[in-house]
Design an enzyme around this catalytic site. Structure first.
Site, PDB file in Angstrom:
ATOM      1  N   CYS A   1      -5.729   2.245   5.920  1.00  0.00           N
ATOM      2  CA  CYS A   1      -6.418   1.015   6.319  1.00  0.00           C
ATOM      3  C   CYS A   1      -5.773   0.517   7.618  1.00  0.00           C
ATOM      4  CB  CYS A   1      -6.317  -0.038   5.207  1.00  0.00           C
ATOM      5  SG  CYS A   1      -4.728  -0.904   5.143  1.00  0.00           S
TER       6      CYS A   1
ATOM      7  N   GLU B   1       1.138   3.870   1.842  1.00  0.00           N
ATOM      8  CA  GLU B   1       1.738   4.280   3.109  1.00  0.00           C
ATOM      9  C   GLU B   1       2.906   3.361   3.493  1.00  0.00           C
ATOM     10  OE1 GLU B   1      -1.472   3.711   2.464  1.00  0.00           O
ATOM     11  OE2 GLU B   1      -2.809   4.932   3.693  1.00  0.00           O
TER      12      GLU B   1
ATOM     13  N   HIS C   1       0.858  -1.183   0.000  1.00  0.00           N
ATOM     14  CA  HIS C   1       0.000   0.000   0.000  1.00  0.00           C
ATOM     15  C   HIS C   1       0.898   1.239   0.000  1.00  0.00           C
ATOM     16  CE1 HIS C   1      -4.021  -1.843   1.604  1.00  0.00           C
ATOM     17  NE2 HIS C   1      -3.468  -2.586   0.685  1.00  0.00           N
TER      18      HIS C   1
ATOM     19  N   CYS D   1      -2.045  -0.199   7.318  1.00  0.00           N
ATOM     20  CA  CYS D   1      -1.208   1.005   7.203  1.00  0.00           C
ATOM     21  C   CYS D   1      -1.208   1.805   8.505  1.00  0.00           C
ATOM     22  CB  CYS D   1      -1.686   1.858   6.038  1.00  0.00           C
ATOM     23  SG  CYS D   1      -1.432   1.037   4.443  1.00  0.00           S
TER      24      CYS D   1
END
Lengths: 155, 155
Positions: B82, B54, B52, B85
């Site tokens: 999320c 991040e 992801h 993250c």
């Protein structure tokens, strides 16, 4: 069989600490009775705060199986996954998770797992790490581009 | 200044989708007014469900700064992190998070963020992915090894 996998994981975790590679955690990804990948905590030796055993094992399993989803795979982890690792488990769509230690055991050994579980449950404005909304509507440009991409690959 | 960083992140997210590198997300790590690292979602192009924006940005920032903790750094992300993250943000000990879209926006675009937040709040036995305790006491061997290691590096 399941006990054997967990015993192997615990032994890996013990060796990981002794080798000064990182925290006392290890994980295996198993598919159809075979170990697809192993991971240990490498946070301090690799300067990567995301290198928890589960994340390392999931990334290695995906690389090995050439996929971003681990359907039909089980994870054996020496400790209940922290929120980061639990999220990774859901994104990887693993089938099942076996865990030995708990978040309370981890807290007793000085780790933040339990604290992060508490933080995640709080409203965004009440968290220890400040979370500030900014340019909400601007983000829709990215989502719109995605929604209009005919050949987008969902995950 | 903060708006400029977020605008750059959104532009990166748009380009990430157009280049078919992954989902419509991007993130920047900023320290003392300078961008330390950039990340975009690379899940499908790198076969890594943990890639992801991040996580990619945090890993890159740690590599760049040669550390496993990002004290004093801020994260600009095009969407509310999320749980995976958010966990990574806590482990990296970032100072502050600016976010544009929300978990509801992500859900509307077909992503599981909101679902995973719901799952994380459930007792382990009630989750969609089965979580099975196994050999609890065995895990203490790893924790004990850790606790007795005089030169352990905490994180």
């Amino acid at each position: 069989m399941v006990e054997q996998f967990m015993q192997e994981a615990v032994q890996l975790a013990v060796e990981n600490v002794r080798a000064r590679r990182g925290g006392p955690f290890a994980a295996l990804v198993v598919k159809d009775g075979n170990v697809v990948a192993r991971g240990t905590n490498l946070v301090t030796s690799s300067n990567d705060p995301t290198a928890h055993a589960e994340v390392v094992a999931i990334r290695a399993a995906c690389k090995s199986l050439n996929t971003f989803q681990l359907d039909g795979c089980d994870l054996y982890t020496t400790c209940e996954p922290c929120p980061m690792c639990l999220g990774a488990i859901y994104w990887a769509r693993l089938r099942r998770v076996y865990y030995a230690g708990t978040r309370e055991d981890a807290a007793a050994a000085g780790f933040d797992d339990d604290f992060i579980y508490e933080e995640i449950a709080l409203p965004l404005g009440d968290r220890r790490i400040e979370m500030i909304p900014l340019l909400h509507d601007e983000a829709q440009r990215a989502f719109d581009t995605w929604k209009h991409l005919a050949d987008r690959i969902r995950y």
